[in-house]
Design an enzyme around this catalytic site. Structure first.
Site, PDB file in Angstrom:
ATOM      1  N   TYR A 150      15.370  -9.718  14.711  1.00 60.30           N
ATOM      2  CA  TYR A 150      14.963 -11.019  14.167  1.00 60.30           C
ATOM      3  C   TYR A 150      16.185 -11.927  13.994  1.00 60.30           C
ATOM      4  O   TYR A 150      16.198 -13.081  14.423  1.00 60.30           O
ATOM      5  CB  TYR A 150      14.260 -10.780  12.829  1.00 60.30           C
ATOM      6  CG  TYR A 150      13.811 -12.023  12.106  1.00 60.30           C
ATOM      7  CD1 TYR A 150      12.668 -12.701  12.517  1.00 60.30           C
ATOM      8  CD2 TYR A 150      14.527 -12.515  11.017  1.00 60.30           C
ATOM      9  CE1 TYR A 150      12.253 -13.845  11.853  1.00 60.30           C
ATOM     10  CE2 TYR A 150      14.117 -13.651  10.351  1.00 60.30           C
ATOM     11  CZ  TYR A 150      12.976 -14.311  10.766  1.00 60.30           C
ATOM     12  OH  TYR A 150      12.561 -15.447  10.109  1.00 60.30           O
ATOM     13  N   ALA A 152      19.105 -11.738  15.420  1.00 62.21           N
ATOM     14  CA  ALA A 152      19.670 -12.114  16.729  1.00 62.21           C
ATOM     15  C   ALA A 152      18.833 -13.210  17.372  1.00 62.21           C
ATOM     16  O   ALA A 152      19.364 -14.158  17.966  1.00 62.21           O
ATOM     17  CB  ALA A 152      19.738 -10.885  17.631  1.00 62.21           C
ATOM     18  N   LYS A 154      17.070 -15.478  15.874  1.00 60.29           N
ATOM     19  CA  LYS A 154      17.234 -16.758  15.162  1.00 60.29           C
ATOM     20  C   LYS A 154      18.632 -17.341  15.402  1.00 60.29           C
ATOM     21  O   LYS A 154      18.783 -18.560  15.476  1.00 60.29           O
ATOM     22  CB  LYS A 154      16.985 -16.568  13.663  1.00 60.29           C
ATOM     23  CG  LYS A 154      15.545 -16.172  13.339  1.00 60.29           C
ATOM     24  CD  LYS A 154      14.552 -17.234  13.775  1.00 60.29           C
ATOM     25  CE  LYS A 154      13.139 -16.917  13.328  1.00 60.29           C
ATOM     26  NZ  LYS A 154      12.168 -17.952  13.649  1.00 60.29           N
TER      27      LYS A 154
HETATM   28  N1  LIG Z   1       7.941 -16.877   5.611  1.00 59.40           N
HETATM   29  C1  LIG Z   1       9.230 -16.779   5.337  1.00 59.40           C
HETATM   30  O1  LIG Z   1       9.649 -16.310   4.280  1.00 59.40           O
HETATM   31  C2  LIG Z   1      10.231 -17.285   6.355  1.00 59.40           C
HETATM   32  C3  LIG Z   1      11.592 -17.290   6.014  1.00 59.40           C
HETATM   33  C4  LIG Z   1      12.522 -17.727   6.960  1.00 59.40           C
HETATM   34  C5  LIG Z   1      12.075 -18.153   8.205  1.00 59.40           C
HETATM   35  N2  LIG Z   1      10.754 -18.147   8.512  1.00 59.40           N
HETATM   36  C6  LIG Z   1      10.342 -18.598   9.844  1.00 59.40           C
HETATM   37  O2  LIG Z   1       9.346 -19.584   9.737  1.00 59.40           O
HETATM   38  C7  LIG Z   1       8.421 -19.467  10.819  1.00 59.40           C
HETATM   39  C8  LIG Z   1       7.019 -19.385  10.264  1.00 59.40           C
HETATM   40  O3  LIG Z   1       7.017 -18.354   9.292  1.00 59.40           O
HETATM   41  P1  LIG Z   1       5.666 -17.919   8.563  1.00 59.40           P
HETATM   42  O4  LIG Z   1       6.026 -16.937   7.506  1.00 59.40           O
HETATM   43  O5  LIG Z   1       4.907 -19.133   8.227  1.00 59.40           O
HETATM   44  O6  LIG Z   1       5.006 -17.168   9.780  1.00 59.40           O
HETATM   45  P2  LIG Z   1       3.885 -16.044   9.788  1.00 59.40           P
HETATM   46  O7  LIG Z   1       2.883 -16.411   8.742  1.00 59.40           O
HETATM   47  O8  LIG Z   1       4.518 -14.709   9.765  1.00 59.40           O
HETATM   48  O9  LIG Z   1       3.271 -16.268  11.216  1.00 59.40           O
HETATM   49  C9  LIG Z   1       3.925 -16.005  12.428  1.00 59.40           C
HETATM   50  C10 LIG Z   1       3.065 -16.657  13.482  1.00 59.40           C
HETATM   51  O10 LIG Z   1       3.538 -16.352  14.800  1.00 59.40           O
HETATM   52  C11 LIG Z   1       2.383 -16.092  15.582  1.00 59.40           C
HETATM   53  N3  LIG Z   1       2.724 -15.326  16.773  1.00 59.40           N
HETATM   54  C12 LIG Z   1       3.403 -14.162  16.849  1.00 59.40           C
HETATM   55  N4  LIG Z   1       3.535 -13.799  18.142  1.00 59.40           N
HETATM   56  C13 LIG Z   1       2.947 -14.780  18.883  1.00 59.40           C
HETATM   57  C14 LIG Z   1       2.782 -14.991  20.280  1.00 59.40           C
HETATM   58  N5  LIG Z   1       3.240 -14.138  21.204  1.00 59.40           N
HETATM   59  N6  LIG Z   1       2.143 -16.107  20.684  1.00 59.40           N
HETATM   60  C15 LIG Z   1       1.636 -16.971  19.780  1.00 59.40           C
HETATM   61  N7  LIG Z   1       1.772 -16.844  18.441  1.00 59.40           N
HETATM   62  C16 LIG Z   1       2.416 -15.741  18.006  1.00 59.40           C
HETATM   63  C17 LIG Z   1       1.463 -15.340  14.651  1.00 59.40           C
HETATM   64  O11 LIG Z   1       0.173 -15.305  15.159  1.00 59.40           O
HETATM   65  P3  LIG Z   1      -0.875 -14.178  14.611  1.00 59.40           P
HETATM   66  O12 LIG Z   1      -1.150 -14.554  13.195  1.00 59.40           O
HETATM   67  O13 LIG Z   1      -2.031 -14.354  15.504  1.00 59.40           O
HETATM   68  O14 LIG Z   1      -0.176 -12.862  14.731  1.00 59.40           O
HETATM   69  C18 LIG Z   1       1.608 -16.199  13.397  1.00 59.40           C
HETATM   70  O15 LIG Z   1       0.788 -17.343  13.453  1.00 59.40           O
HETATM   71  C19 LIG Z   1       8.839 -18.224  11.611  1.00 59.40           C
HETATM   72  O16 LIG Z   1       9.572 -18.619  12.722  1.00 59.40           O
HETATM   73  C20 LIG Z   1       9.716 -17.465  10.648  1.00 59.40           C
HETATM   74  O17 LIG Z   1      10.710 -16.715  11.317  1.00 59.40           O
HETATM   75  C21 LIG Z   1       9.827 -17.712   7.615  1.00 59.40           C
END
Ligand SMILES: NC(=O)c1ccc[n+]([C@@H]2O[C@H](COP(=O)([O-])OP(=O)(O)OC[C@H]3O[C@@H](n4cnc5c(N)ncnc54)[C@H](OP(=O)(O)O)[C@@H]3O)[C@@H](O)[C@H]2O)c1
Length: 260
Positions: A150, A152, A154
């Site tokens: 993850y 790497a 990002k």
């Molecule tokens: N939440 C945190 O604490 C946090 C902190 C730092 C950074 N971020 C970053 O913020 C972003 C959003 O985070 P989040 O927590 O809101 O995300 P999340 O709720 O974990 O959702 C990840 C999303 O990616 C989708 N996904 C995964 N593989 C896919 C593929 N091959 N094609 C299409 N969609 C795909 C998932 O779809 P499905 O639901 O269908 O699996 C889901 O909608 C991410 O990039 C994450 O790294 C989050």
């Protein structure tokens, strides 16, 4: 911002959903792309305004291209894209298999590349556009055990962002990242859990998905026209604490600081 066409990649994610709610509220035309049809349908039920759904696997170039084609055929242009898609295998390097590594890099980084490549073609012709990657502090400033793939992905995303910012600047395309701190739902925690989770956060507030969506809204607006190639950390100040401070930072100490 009314009538701007915005594509949300990973719209069913927590942060993608907040972006969808905020952008439709501002009268934008939104393409909601995610890999799961029923999650997209559920999201659609919570929204008012102009939007379309497109089932998309961001690991596959053809799937990304067909979603871009659908966006153009429905809305005629693409003003902005927010890339949220991510997977997070929680394994040490010793346990992580090559297949996990490849899946993470494919989803988090190659998907961002494919989306950027296809969208920027349209944006170059339009002579303008905004691209925002949702990255992570793990990609730039902190080391997270068990998150090597993850982190790497990002770090690669931030490198892609800076390169794209320079390559696309002549076409009036801005490219930036937002790096959220951990986003929790405090409703699911008891008082002690909340206290522990907030103990390393100087501002003592949970990061809400809407905090990230508001920053994305700013970055895709004309107000941010001179901002490109930057990574914005939204973590309540957690990442600026030094190593020692991380160890000793307790809520009582913060309270005593606040009393001074
Ligand atoms: N939440 C945190 O604490 C946090 C902190 C730092 C950074 N971020 C970053 O913020 C972003 C959003 O985070 P989040 O927590 O809101 O995300 P999340 O709720 O974990 O959702 C990840 C999303 O990616 C989708 N996904 C995964 N593989 C896919 C593929 N091959 N094609 C299409 N969609 C795909 C998932 O779809 P499905 O639901 O269908 O699996 C889901 O909608 C991410 O990039 C994450 O790294 C989050």
């Amino acid at each position: 911002m009314k009538d701007k066409v915005v594509l949300i990649a990973g719209a069913t994610s927590m942060i993608g959903t907040a972006c969808a709610q905020l952008f439709t509220k501002h009268g934008m035309k939104v393409m909601l792309a995610g890999r799961c049809a029923h999650k997209l349908d559920n999201l659609a039920k919570t929204l008012k305004g102009r939007f379309e759904l497109c089932v998309t696997d961001f690991c596959l170039a053809e799937s990304v291209q067909s979603m871009i084609d659908q966006t153009i055929s429905s809305f005629g242009r693409i003003d902005a894209v927010i890339y949220n898609v991510a997977v997070y295998p929680w394994k040490s390097i010793a346990e992580l298999e090559l297949v996990d590594w490849k899946e993470t890099l494919n989803t988090n980084l190659t998907g961002a590349f494919l989306t950027t490549k296809s969208c920027s073609e349209i944006m170059r012709k339009q002579r303008g556009g905004k691209i925002v990657f949702i990255s992570s502090s793990a990609g730039e400033i902190v080391g997270l055990p068990n998150m090597s793939a993850y982190a790497a992905s990002k770090a690669g995303m931030n490198g892609l962002m800076r390169t794209a910012a320079i390559e696309f600047a002549p076409y009036n395309i801005n490219v930036n990242s937002i790096s959220p701190g951990k986003v929790y739902d405090p409703q699911t925690m008891n008082e002690e859990e909340r206290r522990l989770k907030l103990s390393p956060v100087p501002l003592k507030r949970f990061i809400d998905p809407m905090d990230i969506a508001e920053m994305a809204l700013f970055l895709i607006s004309d107000k941010a026209k001179n901002i490109t190639g930057q990574n914005f950390i939204i973590d309540g100040g957690q990442s600026i604490l030094g190593e020692d401070a991380h160890c000793i930072w307790e809520i009582n100490e913060l309270n005593s600081l606040m009393m001074d």
